[in-house]
Structures are given as structure tokens and as C-alpha cells.
Design a protein around this motif. Structure first.
Motif, PDB file in Angstrom:
ATOM      1  N   LEU A  80      44.026  81.606  42.321  1.00 39.32           N
ATOM      2  CA  LEU A  80      44.300  82.102  40.975  1.00 39.32           C
ATOM      3  C   LEU A  80      45.751  82.535  40.785  1.00 39.32           C
ATOM      4  O   LEU A  80      46.071  83.208  39.814  1.00 39.32           O
ATOM      5  N   ASP A  81      46.621  82.170  41.716  1.00 41.16           N
ATOM      6  CA  ASP A  81      48.061  82.254  41.484  1.00 41.16           C
ATOM      7  C   ASP A  81      48.472  80.901  40.932  1.00 41.16           C
ATOM      8  O   ASP A  81      48.334  79.869  41.611  1.00 41.16           O
ATOM      9  N   ILE A  82      48.948  80.876  39.684  1.00 41.45           N
ATOM     10  CA  ILE A  82      49.202  79.614  38.996  1.00 41.45           C
ATOM     11  C   ILE A  82      50.634  79.575  38.479  1.00 41.45           C
ATOM     12  O   ILE A  82      51.086  80.515  37.813  1.00 41.45           O
ATOM     13  N   ALA A  83      51.331  78.504  38.779  1.00 40.48           N
ATOM     14  CA  ALA A  83      52.694  78.297  38.275  1.00 40.48           C
ATOM     15  C   ALA A  83      52.684  77.158  37.273  1.00 40.48           C
ATOM     16  O   ALA A  83      51.973  76.163  37.453  1.00 40.48           O
ATOM     17  N   ILE A  84      53.467  77.300  36.204  1.00 44.17           N
ATOM     18  CA  ILE A  84      53.639  76.239  35.215  1.00 44.17           C
ATOM     19  C   ILE A  84      54.885  75.451  35.594  1.00 44.17           C
ATOM     20  O   ILE A  84      55.980  76.000  35.626  1.00 44.17           O
ATOM     21  N   THR A  85      54.721  74.165  35.884  1.00 41.15           N
ATOM     22  CA  THR A  85      55.853  73.352  36.346  1.00 41.15           C
ATOM     23  C   THR A  85      56.545  72.652  35.177  1.00 41.15           C
ATOM     24  O   THR A  85      56.869  71.478  35.257  1.00 41.15           O
ATOM     25  N   ALA A 104      54.168  84.693  34.261  1.00 40.11           N
ATOM     26  CA  ALA A 104      53.719  85.261  35.540  1.00 40.11           C
ATOM     27  C   ALA A 104      52.229  84.958  35.700  1.00 40.11           C
ATOM     28  O   ALA A 104      51.388  85.587  35.076  1.00 40.11           O
ATOM     29  N   GLY A 105      51.905  83.977  36.532  1.00 38.83           N
ATOM     30  CA  GLY A 105      50.527  83.490  36.622  1.00 38.83           C
ATOM     31  C   GLY A 105      49.709  84.067  37.753  1.00 38.83           C
ATOM     32  O   GLY A 105      48.944  83.344  38.400  1.00 38.83           O
ATOM     33  N   SER A 106      49.857  85.352  38.027  1.00 38.96           N
ATOM     34  CA  SER A 106      49.068  85.991  39.093  1.00 38.96           C
ATOM     35  C   SER A 106      47.799  86.572  38.464  1.00 38.96           C
ATOM     36  O   SER A 106      47.854  87.593  37.775  1.00 38.96           O
ATOM     37  N   PHE A 107      46.653  85.909  38.729  1.00 37.77           N
ATOM     38  CA  PHE A 107      45.395  86.326  38.130  1.00 37.77           C
ATOM     39  C   PHE A 107      44.355  86.629  39.207  1.00 37.77           C
ATOM     40  O   PHE A 107      44.525  86.291  40.380  1.00 37.77           O
ATOM     41  N   SER A 108      43.289  87.261  38.770  1.00 35.51           N
ATOM     42  CA  SER A 108      42.183  87.583  39.680  1.00 35.51           C
ATOM     43  C   SER A 108      40.895  87.634  38.872  1.00 35.51           C
ATOM     44  O   SER A 108      40.912  87.562  37.635  1.00 35.51           O
ATOM     45  N   ASP A 153      24.471  81.750  44.364  1.00 37.84           N
ATOM     46  CA  ASP A 153      25.505  82.766  44.162  1.00 37.84           C
ATOM     47  C   ASP A 153      26.887  82.138  44.026  1.00 37.84           C
ATOM     48  O   ASP A 153      27.179  81.083  44.601  1.00 37.84           O
ATOM     49  N   TYR A 154      27.698  82.842  43.256  1.00 38.37           N
ATOM     50  CA  TYR A 154      29.097  82.432  43.070  1.00 38.37           C
ATOM     51  C   TYR A 154      29.828  82.451  44.416  1.00 38.37           C
ATOM     52  O   TYR A 154      29.680  83.375  45.213  1.00 38.37           O
ATOM     53  N   ALA A 155      30.657  81.413  44.673  1.00 36.89           N
ATOM     54  CA  ALA A 155      31.350  81.302  45.968  1.00 36.89           C
ATOM     55  C   ALA A 155      32.860  81.290  45.831  1.00 36.89           C
ATOM     56  O   ALA A 155      33.573  81.724  46.734  1.00 36.89           O
ATOM     57  N   GLY A 156      33.395  80.805  44.719  1.00 31.39           N
ATOM     58  CA  GLY A 156      34.851  80.752  44.573  1.00 31.39           C
ATOM     59  C   GLY A 156      35.249  80.036  43.299  1.00 31.39           C
ATOM     60  O   GLY A 156      34.404  79.558  42.537  1.00 31.39           O
ATOM     61  N   VAL A 157      36.557  79.975  43.078  1.00 37.39           N
ATOM     62  CA  VAL A 157      37.077  79.351  41.869  1.00 37.39           C
ATOM     63  C   VAL A 157      38.329  78.561  42.217  1.00 37.39           C
ATOM     64  O   VAL A 157      39.049  78.897  43.173  1.00 37.39           O
ATOM     65  N   SER A 158      38.574  77.500  41.467  1.00 34.02           N
ATOM     66  CA  SER A 158      39.778  76.694  41.658  1.00 34.02           C
ATOM     67  C   SER A 158      40.328  76.285  40.306  1.00 34.02           C
ATOM     68  O   SER A 158      39.607  76.245  39.304  1.00 34.02           O
ATOM     69  N   VAL A 159      41.625  75.991  40.288  1.00 36.21           N
ATOM     70  CA  VAL A 159      42.290  75.552  39.063  1.00 36.21           C
ATOM     71  C   VAL A 159      43.008  74.251  39.364  1.00 36.21           C
ATOM     72  O   VAL A 159      43.846  74.186  40.267  1.00 36.21           O
ATOM     73  N   GLY A 160      42.674  73.211  38.621  1.00 32.08           N
ATOM     74  CA  GLY A 160      43.278  71.912  38.851  1.00 32.08           C
ATOM     75  C   GLY A 160      44.636  71.769  38.192  1.00 32.08           C
ATOM     76  O   GLY A 160      45.052  72.594  37.371  1.00 32.08           O
ATOM     77  N   LYS A 161      45.329  70.694  38.533  1.00 34.84           N
ATOM     78  CA  LYS A 161      46.631  70.394  37.936  1.00 34.84           C
ATOM     79  C   LYS A 161      46.523  70.230  36.434  1.00 34.84           C
ATOM     80  O   LYS A 161      47.460  70.533  35.687  1.00 34.84           O
ATOM     81  N   ASP A 162      45.341  69.760  35.978  1.00 34.32           N
ATOM     82  CA  ASP A 162      45.109  69.564  34.555  1.00 34.32           C
ATOM     83  C   ASP A 162      44.696  70.839  33.846  1.00 34.32           C
ATOM     84  O   ASP A 162      44.427  70.826  32.634  1.00 34.32           O
ATOM     85  N   GLY A 224      47.882  78.070  43.556  1.00 34.72           N
ATOM     86  CA  GLY A 224      48.342  78.548  44.855  1.00 34.72           C
ATOM     87  C   GLY A 224      49.828  78.780  44.906  1.00 34.72           C
ATOM     88  O   GLY A 224      50.437  78.774  45.986  1.00 34.72           O
ATOM     89  N   ALA A 225      50.454  78.993  43.744  1.00 32.85           N
ATOM     90  CA  ALA A 225      51.904  79.199  43.689  1.00 32.85           C
ATOM     91  C   ALA A 225      52.237  80.093  42.504  1.00 32.85           C
ATOM     92  O   ALA A 225      51.460  80.214  41.558  1.00 32.85           O
ATOM     93  N   LEU A 226      53.403  80.726  42.566  1.00 33.84           N
ATOM     94  CA  LEU A 226      53.890  81.579  41.483  1.00 33.84           C
ATOM     95  C   LEU A 226      55.340  81.231  41.178  1.00 33.84           C
ATOM     96  O   LEU A 226      56.100  80.822  42.067  1.00 33.84           O
ATOM     97  N   GLU A 227      55.713  81.397  39.926  1.00 36.23           N
ATOM     98  CA  GLU A 227      57.096  81.193  39.522  1.00 36.23           C
ATOM     99  C   GLU A 227      57.875  82.490  39.706  1.00 36.23           C
ATOM    100  O   GLU A 227      57.521  83.519  39.137  1.00 36.23           O
TER     101      GLU A 227
END
Length: 269
Positions: A80-85, A104-108, A153-162, A224-227
Motif C-alpha cells: 500500500l505504498d504507491i508512487a505515481i510515475t 504522498a502515497g503511503s496508505f494502510s 478470512d481476509y489475507a492481504g491486498v495488492s495494487v496493480g500498475k493499472d 511497493g514504492a514512494l515518491e
């Protein structure tokens, strides 16, 4: 006249120093954009004044603008750390309903399953169907369910390039729950800084235009990245020295004007 002109110059040098100091203080602030103080000349005269004898009386702060150039990307490994490229801002909804924009894409994940920043502001996303395609162009908050329809049960989350946010569950299923909505502005320098690397729209920035990550002028997302801040310390130190010399030169001009005035007064007495 020269006394007040130089005094005005010292004040402007102080404004420049304050802007540079703020940049340096935020050199490690994620999503921060460096500011730059711009000055304009002040001239004493009217429409009837002889242009050959018009005098300048200093300068004033015209604007403190922000440079929205992309900062360095730092890998963190957190989903959930997301950078806009590229261009765009994350959209946040505050507790009082205010809309904020940030790089600032630091989320939780909050205790109720919402995706939030460090201050509890909700990340805005487009609703999607089972294939991850948007079903509405109105950004909204989302809530990740603790269990899916099968009771896993919930196990995790991901954010794709899209920009599609996907929740995974203990039974191995993965469900799209939203697509991160990005905002752009006709005049981003018109945005109002409100702290914590957040901005609000104003009449100078124009209304936000929303779009999907990686589509058109909207940048793709990198999970997985931050600006990092786009402040260049070396450049700021050069500006710091320049502002210091400017302040000293104006102070010297005031000292000279004072000495000349004192000499004139002594001659009269």
C-alpha cells in the motif's frame, strides 16, 4: 528613498530565505514539492511621468510557486505504498468531508477495512466489477470485507500498475474492490498547500479532472514504492548563499545611505 528601497530588499531576501529553509526542512518529506519565491520590480511613477526619470523603489514578492516535477522513487516493499510515475494526484476524503489531493502515497488498512493515509483520510477509488472494470466515474471510499462470500478470512491486498486494488482471501480467491482514481488540474500551481503534502483545489487551480492510472495524461502506479521530495539539497544551498549575499548587500546599502544622511546633517549644522 534608498533607505526604504534597501529595507524592502532585505525583507524580500528574508522571504527567499524562508522559502529555501522550508524546502530544506522538507527534503525528506514524501510527496513534497519544492517552492520558489518570485519577485517583481516596483516602479514609482504615473501615466504622466517622464519615463527617463522614473525610479525603481525595490521589489515585492510576486508569488511562491511549487515545482511539481517528479521526485525520486524509493522502493519500500509495502503493497500500500504507491508512487505515481507521471502526472496526477491521489484523492483523499477527510473526516469532515473535505477533498484533499496528494502525491504522498503511503496508505494502510484501517480497523474498519478502509484504505487511509496516516491522518485517517480515505483514499478515493472507482467502483469496479468482478473483472476489474470501472462501473462508475464517481470516486468514492471503499471498505475491504474481513471475509468473502465463501467465509474465507481476509489475507492481504495488492495494487496493480493499472490502479486496480485487489483483496486476497485465505481460500486463495482474489477480488477486485476498486480502481485508484487520479486527479489532474489545468493549473496545479494554483493548488493551496494545507500541510502533510496535501493540497486543496482553488479557483486558481480549476476543478479536478479524474481519470484512470496509465490512461492518457494520468501516470501509472508503482506499488511497493514512494515518491520522495523533489528538493535538490545542492541547489538549495546555492540559493541559500545567494539569498544571504542579497541580504548582506541590502544591509550594506542601508548603512551607506545612513552615513550619507549623517554627513548631510553634519554639513547643515
Amino acid at each position: 528613498m534608498s533607505f526604504y528601497t534597501s529595507l524592502n530588499g532585505m525583507k524580500n531576501a528574508q522571504s527567499s530565505l524562508s522559502t529555501i529553509a522550508h524546502n530544506i526542512a522538507n527534503s525528506e518529506t514524501y510527496g513534497y514539492k519544492r517552492g520558489r519565491a518570485s519577485f517583481s520590480e516596483i516602479v514609482a511613477g504615473s501615466a504622466l511621468s517622464n519615463p527617463r526619470v522614473m525610479q525603481g523603489i525595490g521589489a515585492s514578492v510576486e508569488a511562491v510557486t511549487q515545482n511539481f516535477a517528479l521526485g525520486p522513487i524509493e522502493q519500500t516493499g509495502s503493497a500500500l505504498d504507491i508512487a505515481i510515475t507521471g502526472d496526477g494526484f491521489f484523492t483523499l476524503r477527510g473526516e469532515n468531508g473535505e477533498t484533499l489531493y496528494t502525491r504522498a502515497g503511503s496508505f494502510s488498512i484501517s480497523e474498519n477495512g478502509a484504505i487511509v493515509d496516516a491522518r485517517g483520510n480515505n483514499l478515493q477509488v472507482y467502483p469496479v466489477d468482478a473483472n476489474g472494470d470501472t462501473t462508475s466515474n464517481t470516486p468514492q471510499s471503499i471498505q475491504i470485507q474481513a471475509q468473502n462470500a465463501a467465509g474465507a478470512d481476509y489475507a492481504g491486498v495488492s495494487v496493480g500498475k493499472d490502479g486496480v486494488v485487489r483483496a486476497s482471501y485465505a481460500d486463495g480467491s482474489v477480488e477486485p474492490i476498486g480502481m485508484v482514481a487520479l486527479a489532474t488540474f489545468m493549473a496545479p500551481n494554483g493548488l493551496k498547500a494545507v500541510g502533510s503534502s496535501n493540497w486543496q483545489a482553488t479557483g486558481f487551480s480549476g476543478a479536478a479532472s479524474y481519470g484512470e492510472p496509465g490512461n492518457g495524461q494520468y501516470g501509472a502506479l508503482l506499488s511497493g514504492a514512494l515518491e520522495r521530495s523533489n528538493v535538490d539539497i545542492a541547489e538549495e544551498l546555492v540559493g541559500l548563499i545567494t539569498a544571504q549575499r542579497n541580504f548582506q548587500a541590502n544591509a550594506k546599502a542601508i548603512d551607506t545611505a545612513t552615513q550619507i544622511s549623517q554627513t548631510v546633517i553634519n554639513l547643515r549644522t
